[in-house]
Motif scaffolding. Structure first.
Motif, PDB file in Angstrom:
ATOM      1  N   ASP A   1       0.854  -1.180   0.000  1.00 58.52           N
ATOM      2  CA  ASP A   1       0.000   0.000   0.000  1.00 58.52           C
ATOM      3  C   ASP A   1       0.897   1.240   0.000  1.00 58.52           C
ATOM      4  OD1 ASP A   1      -1.742   2.046   0.562  1.00 58.52           O
ATOM      5  OD2 ASP A   1      -2.908   0.889   2.013  1.00 58.52           O
TER       6      ASP A   1
ATOM      7  N   ARG B   1      13.371   0.756   5.711  1.00 59.98           N
ATOM      8  CA  ARG B   1      12.577   0.391   6.889  1.00 59.98           C
ATOM      9  C   ARG B   1      11.171  -0.096   6.536  1.00 59.98           C
ATOM     10  NH1 ARG B   1      12.618   4.520  11.641  1.00 59.98           N
ATOM     11  NH2 ARG B   1      11.931   2.660  12.755  1.00 59.98           N
ATOM     12  N   VAL B   2      10.702   0.262   5.353  1.00 57.02           N
ATOM     13  CA  VAL B   2       9.324  -0.113   5.010  1.00 57.02           C
ATOM     14  C   VAL B   2       9.252  -0.950   3.724  1.00 57.02           C
ATOM     15  CG1 VAL B   2       7.003   0.746   4.540  1.00 57.02           C
ATOM     16  CG2 VAL B   2       8.473   1.978   6.144  1.00 57.02           C
TER      17      VAL B   2
ATOM     18  N   MET C   1      15.664   5.974   3.682  1.00 59.21           N
ATOM     19  CA  MET C   1      15.437   5.233   4.929  1.00 59.21           C
ATOM     20  C   MET C   1      14.057   4.574   4.921  1.00 59.21           C
ATOM     21  SD  MET C   1      17.944   4.903   6.787  1.00 59.21           S
ATOM     22  CE  MET C   1      17.079   4.117   8.147  1.00 59.21           C
TER      23      MET C   1
ATOM     24  N   SER D   1       0.387   4.119   0.898  1.00 54.04           N
ATOM     25  CA  SER D   1       0.313   4.996   2.069  1.00 54.04           C
ATOM     26  C   SER D   1       1.364   4.603   3.113  1.00 54.04           C
ATOM     27  CB  SER D   1      -1.087   4.974   2.679  1.00 54.04           C
ATOM     28  OG  SER D   1      -1.372   3.716   3.210  1.00 54.04           O
ATOM     29  N   PHE D   2       1.867   3.364   3.066  1.00 56.90           N
ATOM     30  CA  PHE D   2       2.947   2.976   3.981  1.00 56.90           C
ATOM     31  C   PHE D   2       4.194   3.824   3.723  1.00 56.90           C
ATOM     32  CE2 PHE D   2       1.057  -1.511   3.990  1.00 56.90           C
ATOM     33  CZ  PHE D   2       0.310  -1.243   5.120  1.00 56.90           C
TER      34      PHE D   2
ATOM     35  N   GLU E   1       4.263   6.816   2.359  1.00 53.99           N
ATOM     36  CA  GLU E   1       4.011   8.188   2.810  1.00 53.99           C
ATOM     37  C   GLU E   1       4.101   8.255   4.326  1.00 53.99           C
ATOM     38  OE1 GLU E   1       0.312   9.430   1.146  1.00 53.99           O
ATOM     39  OE2 GLU E   1       1.256  10.039  -0.733  1.00 53.99           O
ATOM     40  N   ALA E   2       3.583   7.222   4.990  1.00 55.66           N
ATOM     41  CA  ALA E   2       3.642   7.200   6.452  1.00 55.66           C
ATOM     42  C   ALA E   2       5.097   7.211   6.912  1.00 55.66           C
ATOM     43  CB  ALA E   2       2.916   5.973   6.994  1.00 55.66           C
ATOM     44  N   GLY E   3       5.944   6.458   6.233  1.00 54.73           N
ATOM     45  CA  GLY E   3       7.364   6.426   6.591  1.00 54.73           C
ATOM     46  C   GLY E   3       7.982   7.811   6.524  1.00 54.73           C
TER      47      GLY E   3
ATOM     48  N   LYS F   1       5.734 -14.049   7.372  1.00 54.92           N
ATOM     49  CA  LYS F   1       4.516 -14.211   8.172  1.00 54.92           C
ATOM     50  C   LYS F   1       3.641 -12.970   8.165  1.00 54.92           C
ATOM     51  CE  LYS F   1       6.607 -16.025  11.760  1.00 54.92           C
ATOM     52  NZ  LYS F   1       6.957 -16.543  13.067  1.00 54.92           N
ATOM     53  N   VAL F   2       4.162 -11.871   7.597  1.00 51.21           N
ATOM     54  CA  VAL F   2       3.426 -10.598   7.627  1.00 51.21           C
ATOM     55  C   VAL F   2       2.092 -10.720   6.919  1.00 51.21           C
ATOM     56  CG1 VAL F   2       3.412  -8.239   6.769  1.00 51.21           C
ATOM     57  CG2 VAL F   2       5.467  -9.164   7.824  1.00 51.21           C
ATOM     58  N   LYS F   3       1.037 -10.349   7.640  1.00 55.81           N
ATOM     59  CA  LYS F   3      -0.291 -10.340   7.013  1.00 55.81           C
ATOM     60  C   LYS F   3      -0.641  -8.916   6.657  1.00 55.81           C
ATOM     61  CE  LYS F   3      -2.178 -14.349   9.327  1.00 55.81           C
ATOM     62  NZ  LYS F   3      -2.851 -14.719  10.548  1.00 55.81           N
TER      63      LYS F   3
ATOM     64  N   PRO G   1      11.535  -4.462   3.719  1.00 57.73           N
ATOM     65  CA  PRO G   1      10.959  -5.565   4.518  1.00 57.73           C
ATOM     66  C   PRO G   1       9.623  -6.063   3.987  1.00 57.73           C
ATOM     67  CG  PRO G   1      11.333  -3.613   5.906  1.00 57.73           C
ATOM     68  CD  PRO G   1      11.888  -3.297   4.563  1.00 57.73           C
ATOM     69  N   LEU G   2       8.800  -5.156   3.459  1.00 55.85           N
ATOM     70  CA  LEU G   2       7.498  -5.595   2.971  1.00 55.85           C
ATOM     71  C   LEU G   2       7.608  -6.335   1.645  1.00 55.85           C
ATOM     72  CD1 LEU G   2       5.175  -2.578   3.883  1.00 55.85           C
ATOM     73  CD2 LEU G   2       5.226  -4.842   4.916  1.00 55.85           C
TER      74      LEU G   2
END
Lengths: 297, 363
Positions: free
Chosen positions: A191, A211-212, A207, A193-194, A196-198, A294-296, A215-216
């Motif tokens: 998504d 960090r986002v 970064m 927005s992740f 943008e949130a970062g 395992k990330v949902k 990993p995703l």
């Protein structure tokens, strides 16, 4: 008839339907995968006979002892893993930016065109692509002719197509789409927005990537690594053609033992050992990355 | 409460997407410590404006100032704002406390102090003890609290909320509205809320900017906005407003004499007049400013006869659509169903009490 038993029957018939649907591929897998595999495992514990294709049905582990102690096999296994690791590393590291570009910087209407272009190498047979590299790197190949024409060398360089680098280049080129596609899919699922949130939480774009985004997208990276690593360990066509077999890998030895040397039990034992090593390494790799998988969402 | 110092100043902010004019010259001042709402239908530019303040959108021209500093060329990660996203954007690969502590990476405090800050913030939003949970194991309301905690822990000067309640069910939404108001009072940070829900904006805000088609149509406190809308469009968007055709008879000494269809002559103050120029002159009034008169009741001010066309029963309220004599369109009247007050029948003749003080003249 009670409704419970009717429901039971419907469930059973649904299950039967399901089994019916998976039966053809299941049969296929059983006959062409499980059976040959079982045969290879069985042969690896037998004793080699003197005759052609002769196997003496006496149980022994000596094949494995030889496979694991003979320095030649160990060296070849080591080289195979080294080459595969390099290929995987190069392929995935180079595939990631391509997947990232297509996912983040190509307009949605153009994405399928880009994916289509990425799969173009699949249109030609792998053999043709390997020979293409031979044409580029060979004795009278593009590189040697070019260097000669420029007056940099007098005689064609013989080593440029007989080294690990040539093999890595060939395999990385061949496996690139296999690595790009799963990474692309993983990136597409993120998504936006992740990201943008970062940045909103004070991180720079770089970064935020570490960090986002990274990993995703790890499920895609893990898939790419396995898809590239596993088949390249078993590749024997590339070393045969690139460098004319002067840099054999473990698969070339297995082929020789099974066919030319006609020691089927030893060849099988090496094959099973190679499978176990690759299987263990892959399992370890998945385990190390388990938290990303395992990330949902 | 609010002070007069502007926290955010927007001066002629313009935004073009290709040939689409998304923001058409926004001018506004948002005060420090106030709960400010951007209200409007979808596509009115309210989210674009919020994202402009956050730094996710470049503006085509104009000035955005936060706390006295121009935000030109200041990227989102360097702005003293934090956002609660509509989707909440809770990082799925991190636990609740890792999410809340995400922005503390470069904070010079020790790990123990940061952990304490995370725990305190989680407690503030009512998620004490949830720190170790995985993000996906949370409900919608809990995710929103994590998003709030994650932003508030950084002590921003401005908290931006992009339709934060739209994903929650009605009960939860009403509960969170009150919680957000309390939270805002507690932390004293400027909140800017984007919403398309006029009720939500009225409940929560100190001031509201109503936006249509990339422009602010009206910026006022909730009561003024509700009672004295400047245009028919604003009046229509915020709650229900009845309109009756009117003619202006005379204007003198701060008084306007009008003739209203169905009501007759009325005298209103000059401040009840909106020069909106959006159609023929009409008076507007809210459903609750009218009262159905039962037998024997007399109006406080004036009354008009009519016939009940429709009855809509809401439990606590009943809405009556009453066609006043001499008017083609019915007006809507809301009556609280207090004990002993009977719900009237469709088709019954009735008298309606009205007051000229509740009228707004649009001309």
């Amino acid at each position: 008839m009670t409704s419970a038993s009717r429901r039971g029957r419907r469930l059973r018939s649904q299950a039967a339907n399901g089994y019916g649907m998976i039966a053809p591929p299941a049969l296929y897998a059983l006959l062409l995968l499980a059976l040959p595999l079982a045969t290879v495992v069985y042969l690896s514990f037998m004793t080699d006979g003197t005759g052609v294709r002769e196997v003496i049905r006496t149980f022994t582990v000596s094949n494995y002892i030889q496979a694991w102690t003979d320095p030649i096999y160990r060296a070849l296994m080591g080289r195979s893993l080294f080459v595969s690791t390099l290929v995987t590393l190069f392929t995935v590291v180079l595939a990631y930016p391509v997947a990232y570009f297509v996912s983040f910087h190509v307009s949605p209407s153009r994405k399928s065109l880009w994916l289509f272009l990425i799969t173009i190498p699949f249109w030609t047979s792998y053999l043709v692509r390997v020979f293409l590299w031979k044409v580029i790197l060979g004795y009278n190949g593009v590189v040697n002719s070019g260097l000669k024409a420029l007056g940099i060398i007098d005689q064609p360089l013989t080593w440029i197509n007989v080294n690990v680098g040539a093999m890595v280049a060939t395999l990385a080129h061949a496996y690139a789409p296999f690595a790009i596609l799963p990474i692309f899919v993983a990136l597409e699922k993120i998504d936006r927005s992740f990201l943008e949130a970062g940045q909103d939480l004070g991180e720079s774009r770089l970064m935020t990537f570490f960090r986002v985004t990274l990993p995703l997208s790890m499920p895609g990276v893990v898939a790419a690594v396995l898809i590239v690593f596993i088949p390249t360990v078993g590749d024997y066509v590339t070393p045969d053609i690139i460098g004319g077999g002067k840099l054999p890998l473990i698969a070339n030895v297995i082929q020789k033992e099974l066919l030319a040397i006609d020691n089927m039990p030893l060849g099988s034992a090496i094959a099973v050992s190679a499978m176990l090593i690759v299987g263990t390494l892959s399992a370890l790799f998945v385990l190390v990355n388990a938290r990303f998988l395992k990330v949902k969402k | 409460m609010t002070s007069a110092k502007p926290m955010i100043e927007l001066k002629d902010v313009q935004k073009w997407y290709g040939d689409y004019h998304a923001l058409r010259g926004i001018n506004a001042e948002i005060r420090a410590g106030e709960f400010f709402s951007l209200l409007g239908p979808s596509g009115c530019g309210k989210t674009t404006l919020l994202r402009t303040i956050a730094g996710f959108e470049d503006i085509t021209s104009g000035v955005v100032m936060i706390d006295g500093k121009s935000m030109e060329d200041v990227p989102a990660n360097k702005r003293p704002t934090n956002m609660v996203f509509q989707s909440y954007a809770i990082f799925p690969h991190l636990s609740v406390e890792q999410n809340v502590g995400f922005g503390l990476r470069r904070d010079p405090r020790t790990a123990a102090e940061k952990q304490k800050a995370v725990d305190e913030t989680l407690e503030m939003v009512g998620l004490k003890g949830y720190g170790k949970r995985a993000a996906h194991a949370l409900s919608g309301g809990q995710r929103q609290r994590v998003a709030l905690a994650r932003a508030l822990i950084l002590k921003p000067k401005v908290l931006l909320l992009d339709e934060p309640l739209s994903a929650l069910d009605k009960k939860m939404r009403e509960h969170m509205q009150v919680e957000l108001i309390k939270l805002q009072r507690q932390v004293g940070i400027t909140f800017i809320l984007v919403t398309h829900d006029q009720e939500e904006a009225l409940v929560m805000s100190d001031r509201i900017a109503v936006m249509f088609e990339g422009e602010i149509a009206q910026l006022d406190d909730p009561e003024t906005l509700y009672r004295r809308p400047k245009t028919r469009k604003v009046a229509d968007f915020i709650g229900v407003m009845n309109f009756l055709p009117a003619t202006i008879l005379s204007e003198a000494g701060g008084k306007v004499e009008i003739e209203v269809q169905g009501f007759g002559r009325a005298s209103i103050d000059a401040d009840q007049v909106s020069n909106s120029h959006d159609g023929a002159a009409a008076v507007g009034f809210r459903p609750e400013t009218l009262t159905i008169l039962y037998e024997g009741q007399t109006p406080l001010d004036r009354e008009a006869p009519g016939i009940i066309e429709e009855v809509v029963y809401y439990g606590d309220m009943t809405y009556y659509d009453v066609k006043l004599d001499g008017v083609t369109e019915p007006v809507r009247i809301s009556m609280r169903n207090v004990f002993g007050r009977e719900v009237l029948e469709r088709g019954a003749r009735t008298r309606v009490a009205w007051s000229s003080g509740a009228l707004v003249l649009f001309r």
